[in-house]
Design an enzyme around this catalytic site. Structure first.
Site, PDB file in Angstrom:
ATOM      1  N   CYS A 171       6.869  12.653 -28.214  1.00 12.25           N
ATOM      2  CA  CYS A 171       5.657  12.131 -27.589  1.00 12.25           C
ATOM      3  C   CYS A 171       4.530  13.100 -27.925  1.00 12.25           C
ATOM      4  CB  CYS A 171       5.843  12.023 -26.072  1.00 12.25           C
ATOM      5  SG  CYS A 171       4.384  11.429 -25.193  1.00 12.25           S
ATOM      6  N   CYS A 194      -2.103   7.514 -28.019  1.00 15.79           N
ATOM      7  CA  CYS A 194      -0.758   7.760 -28.543  1.00 15.79           C
ATOM      8  C   CYS A 194      -0.910   8.737 -29.704  1.00 15.79           C
ATOM      9  CB  CYS A 194      -0.103   6.461 -29.012  1.00 15.79           C
ATOM     10  SG  CYS A 194       1.512   6.689 -29.776  1.00 15.79           S
ATOM     11  N   ASN A 209       9.338   9.084 -33.044  1.00 16.10           N
ATOM     12  CA  ASN A 209       8.641   8.108 -32.185  1.00 16.10           C
ATOM     13  C   ASN A 209       8.256   6.974 -33.130  1.00 16.10           C
ATOM     14  OD1 ASN A 209       5.607   8.483 -30.161  1.00 16.10           O
ATOM     15  ND2 ASN A 209       7.278   7.058 -29.905  1.00 16.10           N
ATOM     16  N   HIS A 238      -0.146  12.415 -17.753  1.00 11.41           N
ATOM     17  CA  HIS A 238       1.083  13.194 -17.978  1.00 11.41           C
ATOM     18  C   HIS A 238       1.409  14.045 -16.768  1.00 11.41           C
ATOM     19  CE1 HIS A 238       1.778  12.309 -22.244  1.00 11.41           C
ATOM     20  NE2 HIS A 238       0.479  12.120 -22.282  1.00 11.41           N
ATOM     21  N   ASN A 268       3.523   9.563 -17.771  1.00 10.30           N
ATOM     22  CA  ASN A 268       4.519  10.050 -18.745  1.00 10.30           C
ATOM     23  C   ASN A 268       5.101  11.349 -18.185  1.00 10.30           C
ATOM     24  OD1 ASN A 268       3.952   8.213 -21.236  1.00 10.30           O
ATOM     25  ND2 ASN A 268       1.919   8.899 -20.563  1.00 10.30           N
ATOM     26  N   ASN A 299      -4.306   9.668 -21.663  1.00  9.70           N
ATOM     27  CA  ASN A 299      -3.252   8.985 -20.915  1.00  9.70           C
ATOM     28  C   ASN A 299      -2.631  10.000 -19.963  1.00  9.70           C
ATOM     29  OD1 ASN A 299      -2.027  10.545 -22.926  1.00  9.70           O
ATOM     30  ND2 ASN A 299      -0.449   9.060 -23.380  1.00  9.70           N
TER      31      ASN A 299
HETATM   32  N1  API Z   1       3.788   6.014 -23.350  1.00 14.33           N
HETATM   33  C1  API Z   1       2.408   6.510 -23.481  1.00 14.33           C
HETATM   34  C2  API Z   1       1.763   5.949 -24.772  1.00 14.33           C
HETATM   35  C3  API Z   1       2.417   6.499 -26.040  1.00 14.33           C
HETATM   36  C4  API Z   1       2.330   8.000 -26.118  1.00 14.33           C
HETATM   37  C5  API Z   1       3.266   8.697 -27.100  1.00 14.33           C
HETATM   38  N2  API Z   1       4.119   7.852 -27.880  1.00 14.33           N
HETATM   39  C6  API Z   1       2.499   9.698 -27.971  1.00 14.33           C
HETATM   40  O1  API Z   1       2.906   9.962 -29.102  1.00 14.33           O
HETATM   41  O2  API Z   1       1.476  10.244 -27.451  1.00 14.33           O
HETATM   42  C7  API Z   1       1.588   6.068 -22.256  1.00 14.33           C
HETATM   43  O3  API Z   1       1.949   5.062 -21.626  1.00 14.33           O
HETATM   44  O4  API Z   1       0.600   6.743 -21.957  1.00 14.33           O
END
Ligand code: API
Length: 293
Positions: free
Chosen positions: A229, A75, A13, A171, A202, A169
């Protein structure tokens, strides 16, 4: 605008890291999108920005923008790269730092073997804090926590069962028999932008290999499928533990590498999730970002 940046990656990532500890750049969403663009800009899944601590309880502010230019709450892979960056850049001499994100405070710790462990905080199931359509998302009693039916908008598409939760965030986790053959390209965008998720979501495609092993692919909100992720791995393991598939420590193999996720569920639903994995600098550079509205 001439910007110094550092390119980093955590299990594949990848990120552009910007240092705003001395001055703000005032970038627009279009400029974040340009920086993330793999043809016209530098190229990254997310842009991470280091800012001074907004209050005495933390060491830094940690700001995240997706490749589509939108700012997001958390993230996980970026958090590991964040602490590696601030340590290597001499912004701190501490190997453990606390950072403020839009979703809360994370504790990031550099390990002796070069990996990084992050206290990701507690998962969130309550509809009033989970950025989903609250319809029917009331927390279920332990044991019969239902996997949520999701009628995909496309007529004739099958109804899929998703576990939905937040790691700061949003999921949605779908169990599949084999991640290699999972319909990530077809269903990922449908789940990401389904009307049931007013702030999008996500989409994780989870294969249970054993009680301590998983494979996962994630179609990320605002970035598409990424090689890893971190918050997605946390969400998938938490969902799997609650659904009785996993023990409290799981190695998750994603296309870009392995993350180890621990959730001491026996301490209660508010137990914090810990994630351990790699964080590597790739190169540093200077780029002239065009003026974009
Ligand atoms: N796309 C995710 C943010 C990055 C999460 C991911 N890259 C990680 O390592 O947690 C969102 O819009 O909530």
């Amino acid at each position: 605008m001439r910007l110094h940046f550092t390119k980093m990656q955590g299990a594949g990532n990848d990120f552009v890291v910007l240092d705003e500890t001395r001055q703000r750049h005032g970038l627009t969403p279009a400029q974040y999108r340009w920086l993330a663009d793999r043809h016209f800009g530098v190229g990254a899944d997310q842009i991470l920005t280091v800012r001074p601590a907004p209050h005495p309880g933390v060491d830094f502010e940690y700001v995240i923008h997706n490749a589509d230019g939108g700012e997001v709450e958390n993230c996980g892979n970026g958090a590991r790269c964040f602490v590696r960056y601030v340590h290597d850049a001499g912004l701190t001499d501490r190997r453990c730092v606390r950072v403020q994100t839009r979703a809360g405070v994370l504790t990031l710790a550099l390990q002796g073997d070069g990996r990084v462990t992050v206290d990701m905080g507690a998962p969130v199931f309550e509809p009033d804090r989970v950025p989903f359509d609250a319809q029917g998302l009331a927390p279920q009693p332990e044991g019969d926590w239902q996997r949520w039916p999701l009628a995909l908008p496309a007529p004739g598409e099958p109804v899929v069962a998703l576990a939905v939760l937040s790691m700061g965030n949003p999921h949605a986790v779908l169990r599949v028999d084999d991640v290699q053959t999972a319909p990530v390209a077809a269903w990922g965008p449908l789940i990401e932008s389904h009307p049931r998720f007013p702030r999008r979501v996500n989409a994780g495609f989870l294969q249970v290999v054993g009680r301590e092993r998983a494979r996962l692919r994630v179609y990320e909100r605002g970035a598409g499928e990424t090689l890893a992720c971190g918050t997605g791995a946390c969400a998938a393991v938490v969902a799997g533990i609650r659904l009785g598939w996993f023990d409290e420590r799981v190695d998750v193999d994603l296309p870009g590498g392995r993350l180890t996720i621990e959730w001491p569920r026996h301490q209660g639903l508010a137990a914090p999730v810990r994630m351990t994995g790699p964080a590597e600098p790739v190169f540093s550079g200077v780029v002239d970002v065009p003026e974009l509205p």
